[in-house]
Design an enzyme around this catalytic site. Structure first.
Site, PDB file in Angstrom:
ATOM      1  N   GLY A  31    -100.330  29.659 -14.775  1.00 36.76           N
ATOM      2  CA  GLY A  31    -101.199  28.490 -14.808  1.00 36.76           C
ATOM      3  C   GLY A  31    -101.089  27.740 -16.122  1.00 36.76           C
ATOM      4  N   HIS A  34     -97.720  22.724 -17.439  1.00 40.48           N
ATOM      5  CA  HIS A  34     -97.299  21.565 -18.219  1.00 40.48           C
ATOM      6  C   HIS A  34     -95.999  21.034 -17.629  1.00 40.48           C
ATOM      7  CE1 HIS A  34     -94.519  24.440 -19.911  1.00 40.48           C
ATOM      8  NE2 HIS A  34     -95.502  25.151 -20.446  1.00 40.48           N
ATOM      9  N   HIS A  37     -93.370  23.552 -16.403  1.00 40.02           N
ATOM     10  CA  HIS A  37     -93.602  24.136 -15.073  1.00 40.02           C
ATOM     11  C   HIS A  37     -93.304  23.112 -13.976  1.00 40.02           C
ATOM     12  CE1 HIS A  37     -96.614  26.525 -17.558  1.00 40.02           C
ATOM     13  NE2 HIS A  37     -95.896  27.472 -17.031  1.00 40.02           N
ATOM     14  N   GLY A 150     -88.100  29.509 -16.396  1.00 39.41           N
ATOM     15  CA  GLY A 150     -87.639  28.690 -17.508  1.00 39.41           C
ATOM     16  C   GLY A 150     -86.800  29.506 -18.495  1.00 39.41           C
ATOM     17  N   LYS A 152     -86.881  29.025 -21.515  1.00 40.67           N
ATOM     18  CA  LYS A 152     -87.635  29.171 -22.765  1.00 40.67           C
ATOM     19  C   LYS A 152     -87.968  30.639 -23.019  1.00 40.67           C
ATOM     20  CE  LYS A 152     -91.715  28.253 -25.232  1.00 40.67           C
ATOM     21  NZ  LYS A 152     -92.384  29.464 -24.727  1.00 40.67           N
ATOM     22  N   GLN A 156     -87.264  37.227 -20.977  1.00 38.36           N
ATOM     23  CA  GLN A 156     -87.940  37.453 -19.698  1.00 38.36           C
ATOM     24  C   GLN A 156     -86.979  37.186 -18.544  1.00 38.36           C
ATOM     25  OE1 GLN A 156     -92.099  36.254 -18.563  1.00 38.36           O
ATOM     26  NE2 GLN A 156     -91.059  34.486 -17.712  1.00 38.36           N
ATOM     27  N   LEU A 187     -92.127  23.006 -24.764  1.00 34.95           N
ATOM     28  CA  LEU A 187     -93.445  23.022 -24.128  1.00 34.95           C
ATOM     29  C   LEU A 187     -93.880  24.461 -23.875  1.00 34.95           C
ATOM     30  CD1 LEU A 187     -93.388  20.121 -21.504  1.00 34.95           C
ATOM     31  CD2 LEU A 187     -93.948  20.101 -23.924  1.00 34.95           C
ATOM     32  N   SER A 189     -97.728  26.716 -22.768  1.00 39.02           N
ATOM     33  CA  SER A 189     -99.166  26.636 -22.471  1.00 39.02           C
ATOM     34  C   SER A 189     -99.979  26.949 -23.723  1.00 39.02           C
ATOM     35  CB  SER A 189     -99.537  27.635 -21.371  1.00 39.02           C
ATOM     36  OG  SER A 189     -98.757  27.396 -20.233  1.00 39.02           O
ATOM     37  N   ARG A 190     -99.364  27.629 -24.683  1.00 38.91           N
ATOM     38  CA  ARG A 190    -100.090  27.991 -25.909  1.00 38.91           C
ATOM     39  C   ARG A 190    -100.191  26.822 -26.889  1.00 38.91           C
ATOM     40  NH1 ARG A 190     -97.464  32.808 -24.427  1.00 38.91           N
ATOM     41  NH2 ARG A 190     -98.884  34.589 -24.378  1.00 38.91           N
TER      42      ARG A 190
HETATM   43  O1  PAF Z   1     -93.575  33.232 -17.630  1.00 34.21           O
HETATM   44  C1  PAF Z   1     -94.710  33.463 -17.155  1.00 34.21           C
HETATM   45  O2  PAF Z   1     -95.515  32.552 -16.960  1.00 34.21           O
HETATM   46  C2  PAF Z   1     -95.098  34.894 -16.816  1.00 34.21           C
HETATM   47  O3  PAF Z   1     -94.556  35.802 -17.717  1.00 34.21           O
HETATM   48  C3  PAF Z   1     -94.748  35.281 -15.369  1.00 34.21           C
HETATM   49  C4  PAF Z   1     -93.255  35.283 -15.120  1.00 34.21           C
HETATM   50  C5  PAF Z   1     -95.427  34.333 -14.396  1.00 34.21           C
HETATM   51  C6  PAF Z   1     -95.245  36.695 -15.081  1.00 34.21           C
HETATM   52  O4  PAF Z   1     -96.613  36.797 -15.264  1.00 34.21           O
END
Ligand code: PAF
Length: 307
Positions: A31, A34, A37, A150, A152, A156, A187, A189-190
């Site tokens: 959520g 921005h 996303h 992403g 970014k 991950q 960009l 969310s933080r």
């Molecule tokens: O990148 C994110 O927003 C989170 O790490 C994800 C992949 C949704 C897992 O919670």
């Protein structure tokens, strides 16, 4: 657009879409959406028939309790953004839908070996186990799909690719370019938690990456020298405390002896800016080595047909 808070409802909606021959595109998020996303949702909408967004602030991936406490939650505006970008299904579950015994963690968690020694993992112990666990659950609930992440969050993305390959999940993972502010700040969310001064200072992360890219493009082959050049840029900004800056092999995350030996290079950076920790990264390319001659010079005698 349909919005579900139960896994069963969400799963059934995507199963129906597939039964109608539709390709499902999935955009997992926490959520606070921005433009980054939105670009993922738009890309999914351009490439898939049925775009689903998940919105879940996953408590398993937060090591720092104050980080999750302050994580922005903006469900109403997120839903507007999802619909505007082309999503047709949203899954926004409460925590107990994902982890019924919460605050006790689930008995089964997913851990991608090898990731613990890496950069973000070292700075945030347990983080990638939390990510891998929730992403495995989301993929299992969603079923066969293309999933968009992403670049970014480069580590991950690598964790998710390994997870999918190792568990043979029916998911095609697509990495998408980082979206930046006009001044270069990635960009996140933080970013909303930065004061005006911190926001202005935060641009030093992308400036440091630019300096690293220029060094590598200029023929610098020492990962340490590139890292030092990036760290020096961060050092010019008193509001920013460097966590790490490094040049790594983009596929293994190992720091190579020398850059540019035909392996892709990624520059990674993380720093604390006021109350938040920001990360950024980008590709760096070494100059091409001069092409080797593919012909053999022959002596004057031979060339003139003499002898
Ligand atoms: O990148 C994110 O927003 C989170 O790490 C994800 C992949 C949704 C897992 O919670």
């Amino acid at each position: 657009m349909e919005v579900f808070d139960t896994a069963a409802g969400f799963s059934a909606a995507l199963a129906r879409a597939r039964a109608h021959g539709q390709l499902v595109g999935l955009v997992p998020t926490m959520g606070a959406l921005h433009a980054g996303h939105v670009s993922l949702i738009e890309r999914a909408a351009a490439e898939c028939d049925c775009v689903a967004v998940t919105i879940f602030v996953n408590p398993l991936q937060f090591a720092d309790p104050s980080d999750i406490e302050h994580y922005p939650r903006t469900l109403r505006s997120d839903l507007v953004a999802c619909e505007g970008a082309g999503a047709v299904v949203v899954f926004a579950p409460p925590v107990t839908e994902m982890y019924p015994d919460w605050p006790a963690p689930p008995a089964t968690t997913v851990s991608v070996a090898g990731t613990h020694e890496r950069f973000e993992a070292r700075s945030r112990p347990g983080h990638f186990d939390g990510v891998a666990t929730v992403v495995a659950k989301l993929f299992s609930i969603a079923g066969a799909c293309r999933a968009y992440f992403g670049e970014k969050d480069f580590e991950q993305l690598a964790v998710v690719r390994t997870l999918v390959a190792d568990l043979s999940l029916p998911v095609e993972v697509h990495g998408c370019p980082t979206v930046r502010e006009p001044d270069g700040l990635a960009l996140s969310s933080r970013n909303v938690r930065l004061s005006a001064g911190e926001r202005a200072a935060a641009v030093v992360l992308s400036r440091a990456l630019d300096v690293g890219v220029t060094a590598v493009a200029g023929g610098e082959r020492s990962p340490g020298a590139v890292a030092d050049a990036m760290a020096a840029v961060i050092g010019t900004e008193p509001l920013v405390a460097l966590d790490y800056a490094c040049a790594v092999d983009a596929l293994t995350f190992a720091v190579p002896d020398k850059l540019g030996d035909s392996r892709p290079v990624r520059l990674l950076i993380a720093a604390r800016v006021g109350p938040v920790r920001l990360i950024d990264n980008c590709a760096a390319r070494s100059p091409k080595p001069p092409a080797r001659a593919s012909f053999v010079l022959v002596g004057a005698d031979t060339a003139s047909g003499g002898g």
